[in-house]
Design a protein around this motif. Sequence first.
Motif, PDB file in Angstrom:
ATOM      1  N   ARG A 140      31.627  39.889  54.669  1.00  0.00           N
ATOM      2  CA  ARG A 140      32.625  39.033  54.037  1.00  0.00           C
ATOM      3  C   ARG A 140      31.932  38.217  52.942  1.00  0.00           C
ATOM      4  O   ARG A 140      30.813  37.744  53.115  1.00  0.00           O
ATOM      5  N   VAL A 141      32.611  38.121  51.808  1.00  0.00           N
ATOM      6  CA  VAL A 141      32.088  37.385  50.653  1.00  0.00           C
ATOM      7  C   VAL A 141      33.258  36.624  50.048  1.00  0.00           C
ATOM      8  O   VAL A 141      34.326  37.185  49.836  1.00  0.00           O
ATOM      9  N   GLU A 142      33.048  35.340  49.801  1.00  0.00           N
ATOM     10  CA  GLU A 142      34.106  34.527  49.195  1.00  0.00           C
ATOM     11  C   GLU A 142      33.641  33.953  47.869  1.00  0.00           C
ATOM     12  O   GLU A 142      32.542  33.392  47.769  1.00  0.00           O
ATOM     13  N   PHE A 143      34.492  34.087  46.859  1.00  0.00           N
ATOM     14  CA  PHE A 143      34.262  33.520  45.537  1.00  0.00           C
ATOM     15  C   PHE A 143      35.195  32.328  45.363  1.00  0.00           C
ATOM     16  O   PHE A 143      36.412  32.466  45.507  1.00  0.00           O
ATOM     17  N   TRP A 144      34.599  31.173  45.075  1.00  0.00           N
ATOM     18  CA  TRP A 144      35.361  29.938  44.897  1.00  0.00           C
ATOM     19  C   TRP A 144      35.113  29.446  43.480  1.00  0.00           C
ATOM     20  O   TRP A 144      33.982  29.442  42.996  1.00  0.00           O
ATOM     21  N   ASP A 161      43.290  21.054  38.537  1.00  0.00           N
ATOM     22  CA  ASP A 161      44.428  20.507  39.280  1.00  0.00           C
ATOM     23  C   ASP A 161      44.202  20.464  40.783  1.00  0.00           C
ATOM     24  O   ASP A 161      45.095  20.103  41.545  1.00  0.00           O
ATOM     25  N   GLY A 162      43.001  20.823  41.241  1.00  0.00           N
ATOM     26  CA  GLY A 162      42.697  20.797  42.667  1.00  0.00           C
ATOM     27  C   GLY A 162      43.142  22.044  43.412  1.00  0.00           C
ATOM     28  O   GLY A 162      42.852  22.198  44.590  1.00  0.00           O
ATOM     29  N   LEU A 163      43.866  22.929  42.738  1.00  0.00           N
ATOM     30  CA  LEU A 163      44.285  24.186  43.361  1.00  0.00           C
ATOM     31  C   LEU A 163      43.215  25.240  43.075  1.00  0.00           C
ATOM     32  O   LEU A 163      43.402  26.181  42.318  1.00  0.00           O
ATOM     33  N   ARG A 176      34.857  43.510  54.394  1.00  0.00           N
ATOM     34  CA  ARG A 176      34.467  44.916  54.476  1.00  0.00           C
ATOM     35  C   ARG A 176      35.528  45.691  55.240  1.00  0.00           C
ATOM     36  O   ARG A 176      35.987  45.252  56.293  1.00  0.00           O
ATOM     37  N   ALA A 177      35.910  46.834  54.698  1.00  0.00           N
ATOM     38  CA  ALA A 177      36.905  47.716  55.314  1.00  0.00           C
ATOM     39  C   ALA A 177      36.369  49.136  55.207  1.00  0.00           C
ATOM     40  O   ALA A 177      36.569  49.795  54.184  1.00  0.00           O
ATOM     41  N   GLY A 178      35.624  49.581  56.212  1.00  0.00           N
ATOM     42  CA  GLY A 178      35.001  50.897  56.154  1.00  0.00           C
ATOM     43  C   GLY A 178      33.962  50.925  55.057  1.00  0.00           C
ATOM     44  O   GLY A 178      33.075  50.079  55.004  1.00  0.00           O
ATOM     45  N   ALA A 179      34.079  51.880  54.145  1.00  0.00           N
ATOM     46  CA  ALA A 179      33.142  51.987  53.033  1.00  0.00           C
ATOM     47  C   ALA A 179      33.547  51.115  51.846  1.00  0.00           C
ATOM     48  O   ALA A 179      32.808  51.017  50.876  1.00  0.00           O
ATOM     49  N   GLY A 180      34.716  50.488  51.912  1.00  0.00           N
ATOM     50  CA  GLY A 180      35.209  49.683  50.797  1.00  0.00           C
ATOM     51  C   GLY A 180      35.434  48.237  51.193  1.00  0.00           C
ATOM     52  O   GLY A 180      34.863  47.734  52.152  1.00  0.00           O
ATOM     53  N   TRP A 181      36.307  47.582  50.433  1.00  0.00           N
ATOM     54  CA  TRP A 181      36.569  46.149  50.623  1.00  0.00           C
ATOM     55  C   TRP A 181      38.063  45.880  50.509  1.00  0.00           C
ATOM     56  O   TRP A 181      38.739  46.454  49.667  1.00  0.00           O
ATOM     57  N   THR A 182      38.543  44.979  51.339  1.00  0.00           N
ATOM     58  CA  THR A 182      39.879  44.398  51.197  1.00  0.00           C
ATOM     59  C   THR A 182      39.683  43.079  50.463  1.00  0.00           C
ATOM     60  O   THR A 182      38.799  42.292  50.808  1.00  0.00           O
ATOM     61  N   ILE A 183      40.489  42.835  49.449  1.00  0.00           N
ATOM     62  CA  ILE A 183      40.372  41.594  48.661  1.00  0.00           C
ATOM     63  C   ILE A 183      41.653  40.805  48.829  1.00  0.00           C
ATOM     64  O   ILE A 183      42.743  41.333  48.700  1.00  0.00           O
ATOM     65  N   GLU A 184      41.478  39.502  49.149  1.00  0.00           N
ATOM     66  CA  GLU A 184      42.649  38.658  49.383  1.00  0.00           C
ATOM     67  C   GLU A 184      42.410  37.269  48.824  1.00  0.00           C
ATOM     68  O   GLU A 184      41.281  36.812  48.726  1.00  0.00           O
ATOM     69  N   ARG A 185      43.514  36.612  48.464  1.00  0.00           N
ATOM     70  CA  ARG A 185      43.456  35.223  47.982  1.00  0.00           C
ATOM     71  C   ARG A 185      43.634  34.296  49.165  1.00  0.00           C
ATOM     72  O   ARG A 185      44.473  34.536  50.038  1.00  0.00           O
ATOM     73  N   LEU A 186      42.839  33.220  49.187  1.00  0.00           N
ATOM     74  CA  LEU A 186      42.949  32.199  50.225  1.00  0.00           C
ATOM     75  C   LEU A 186      43.501  30.920  49.629  1.00  0.00           C
ATOM     76  O   LEU A 186      43.240  30.587  48.467  1.00  0.00           O
ATOM     77  N   SER A 187      44.207  30.178  50.437  1.00  0.00           N
ATOM     78  CA  SER A 187      44.681  28.854  50.021  1.00  0.00           C
ATOM     79  C   SER A 187      43.482  27.938  49.852  1.00  0.00           C
ATOM     80  O   SER A 187      42.532  28.009  50.616  1.00  0.00           O
ATOM     81  N   PRO A 188      43.527  27.062  48.845  1.00  0.00           N
ATOM     82  CA  PRO A 188      42.391  26.156  48.649  1.00  0.00           C
ATOM     83  C   PRO A 188      42.311  25.137  49.776  1.00  0.00           C
ATOM     84  O   PRO A 188      41.324  24.575  50.049  1.00  0.00           O
TER      85      PRO A 188
END
Length: 193
Positions: free
Chosen positions: A162-166, A171-173, A181-193
């Motif tokens: 798992r890797v997170e880019f912040w 505006d604080g958002l 990690r999802a097998g050989a690839g990656w799932t990418i998702e947005r997180l709430s601040p």
Amino acid sequence: MDITDLDADPLRQLAAWLDAARGAGEPMPEAMTIATATADGIPAARVVILRGLARGLAFFTDLSSDKGAELAANPQAAAVLHWLAPVHRQVRAAGPVEPVSEQEAGEYWRTRPVATRRNAASCQSSVIASRAALQARVRDLPAGTDLPRPQRWGGFRVLPDRVEFWQESPDGLHDRIRYLRAGAGWTIERLSP
């Protein structure tokens, strides 16, 4: 920052942000906090230098140091890199850890300045009677520039799952994008601040 702005591979994205920090004059952009824990879960963190991104985040150390012992007993780690330029950013990565190969440790050892190779006589994290005793130990090393790499000196690679880019937003958002990690690839998702 939008998911479509980022590379599909988090290590390539980390390399791009690292290059941007270097280009913006960030002092010591490779400084990376590594968090480890003992076998019974007691955490510790310290700053090391990121020395490569091949397959994971590589760093080098005395394998008999506290971090070396912790990683031998509990081979999991978290890493954090933080920059103020060109934009206020942070990258967090976590996952299992593996030792770097003997060949990789040897190749990196040869790039170290002579003084830092001589300082490997210090047996990192061990108790020592005095600074004078440490200086005497270093002084007693053979003269010359071709000091062999001690067997206890090597490195580790965090293999992130798992890797997170912040990235800060005025505006604080703040933007937070996480790769899982999802097998050989990656799932990418947005997180709430």
